[in-house]
Design an enzyme around this catalytic site. Structure first.
Site, PDB file in Angstrom:
ATOM      1  CB  ALA A 179       4.064  -7.184  -5.852  1.00 34.62           C
ATOM      2  N   GLY A 202      -3.079  -1.431  -7.933  1.00 37.26           N
ATOM      3  CA  GLY A 202      -2.424  -2.716  -8.199  1.00 37.26           C
ATOM      4  C   GLY A 202      -0.962  -2.512  -8.524  1.00 37.26           C
ATOM      5  CG  ASN A 203       1.716  -5.100  -7.679  1.00 33.16           C
ATOM      6  OD1 ASN A 203       2.008  -6.099  -8.307  1.00 33.16           O
ATOM      7  ND2 ASN A 203       1.098  -5.156  -6.488  1.00 33.16           N
ATOM      8  NE  ARG A 204       4.746  -0.966 -14.527  1.00 34.62           N
ATOM      9  CZ  ARG A 204       4.004  -0.527 -15.542  1.00 34.62           C
ATOM     10  NH1 ARG A 204       3.425  -1.382 -16.350  1.00 34.62           N
ATOM     11  NH2 ARG A 204       3.869   0.764 -15.724  1.00 34.62           N
ATOM     12  CB  SER A 205       3.603  -8.795  -9.221  1.00 36.70           C
ATOM     13  OG  SER A 205       3.967 -10.135  -9.039  1.00 36.70           O
TER      14      SER A 205
END
Ligand code: C5P
Length: 394
Positions: free
Chosen positions: A274, A207-210
């Site tokens: 993202a 995943g990512n931090r968005s």
């Protein structure tokens, strides 16, 4: 903190019409406003704080003595773009006219110089009383917008001028005060936001931090300007949105499907999601044992934006980029490579911007124009991007 033109204080006075303001609050949300309700203490006899808190999703303070450490009468006033006081009783109008500050609402009115609208509702004898008339005149002379109450049956058997106006008329009048231009009426805006997740096994993902905050701001702004908004939301909180068509997705491929469905009929596509650049070649059905969890084989995800751009007819395309270095160079390259009309590049070095309400970066337009933004709210950026999209739509 500075005034935000989407932030509204809804002051509620102690009239039976207070219950109608619950509907007004919903309609204001539908129009893209964020609303903080500030009831007068005696209005809580009609509608309690719990109702306002549940409907607005925010605390409903009545006194300056609550949350003193936050100095609410100053911080709320600084943040608010507009006030709407509905219903306003004869007493509340009188207190505002003489500059009293004996509850939180009247404190806020005194400490903020933004545009304010008052929606009176009272018995006709009180509305027609010389004292009320003089107070209304005083406030109008100071720039308050004061609606005329409707004429008709009142709560008891009496009738006359004093009824709370229809909510639709109040919202219309409020929009004209806030300059809500509705310049996207009849336009469909498709927004992809949040961060995709690519499953490794039933427990883990890439995943990512968005946070999706920029997407929320864009959806609200587009809605406020009259657009039909379609949001493809990847793993983000959309509970503050009302009246928007939302498709929840998890992975890039789910997002791709949702976008392919809605893109052909859209006028504008805003890709602020993202998207994970790669996904595990295999998603395992069972949780991988700790000892075996040492490497993951990946394959690239499609570039959703570039793919859609290659099928575009008349759509305006807006992309986002998040870079930790050489951000202008890479944004210029992405604008060209993905055939975009507009790109906004965030400088995310040191983890800045993710999950925050403000951003700093540069808007780059297809014609080579570049607009550097120092520190703007995500709401303000949303409006700026829509202004540019509007120009390109013609
Ligand atoms: O990841 P990148 O910097 O290339 O992202 C730029 C833009 O492309 C963003 O608007 C992002 O939403 C979009 N993108 C996409 N599909 C990907 C990667 C990025 O649509 N696989």
């Amino acid at each position: 903190m500075s005034a935000n033109r989407r932030e509204v204080i809804l002051g509620v006075g102690a009239g039976i019409a207070a219950y109608k303001s619950a509907d007004l609050l919903r309609r204001l949300h539908d129009r893209g406003y964020y609303v903080t309700v500030v009831p007068t203490p005696s209005s809580l006899n009609f509608v309690g704080a719990a109702t306002w808190e549940a409907l607005s999703g925010r605390p409903a303070l009545t006194q300056v003595w609550e949350s003193v450490h936050q100095v609410a009468h100053i911080s709320l006033a600084k943040n608010a773009g507009f006030f709407i006081i509905a219903p306003a009783t004869a007493d509340l109008i009188a207190r505002i006219a003489v500059g009293r500050a004996d509850d939180l609402l009247t404190n806020l009115v005194l400490s903020s110089d933004v545009a304010k609208m008052i929606v009176p509702a009272m018995h006709p004898n009180m509305w027609n009383n010389a004292a009320t008339k003089a107070n209304v005149e005083t406030l109008r002379a100071r720039g308050f917008i004061i609606m005329e109450p409707d004429t008709g049956r009142l709560t008891g058997s009496d009738s006359g001028q004093g009824r709370f106006p229809e909510v639709s008329r109040i919202v219309e009048e409020f929009d004209s005060m806030t300059g809500n231009t509705q310049d996207f009426t009849g336009r469909k805006i498709l927004i992809a936001a949040g961060g995709t997740r690519e499953a490794i096994d039933p427990v883990r993902f890439i995943g990512n931090r968005s946070s999706g905050k920029q997407g929320i701001s864009l959806a609200r702004a587009a809605q406020l300007r009259g657009a039909d908004v379609y949001l493809v939301a990847a793993n983000m909180d959309t509970s503050t949105l009302d009246g928007i068509s939302i498709t929840h997705v998890e992975s890039a491929r789910e997002m791709q499907q949702a976008l392919q469905r809605d893109f052909p009929s859209s006028d504008v596509l805003i890709m602020c999601a993202a998207v994970a650049d790669a996904r595990p070649v295999q998603t395992l059905a069972d949780k991988i044992k700790k000892a075996l969890f040492t490497s993951i084989e990946l394959e690239p995800n499609p570039d959703l934006l570039a793919e859609l751009a290659s099928t575009k007819v008349q759509q305006v395309l807006i992309g986002f980029a998040a870079e930790t270095k050489d951000h202008l160079e890479s944004a210029r390259a992405k604008l060209k490579a993905k055939a975009l009309d507009i790109i906004y590049v965030n400088d995310v070095s040191n983890g800045a911007i993710f999950g925050k309400d403000v951003t700093h970066g540069t808007i780059l337009l297809r014609n080579g124009e570049e607009i550097a933004l120092k520190e703007v709210s995500k709401d303000a950026l949303a409006d700026l991007l829509l202004d540019h999209a509007k120009r390109q739509l013609g």
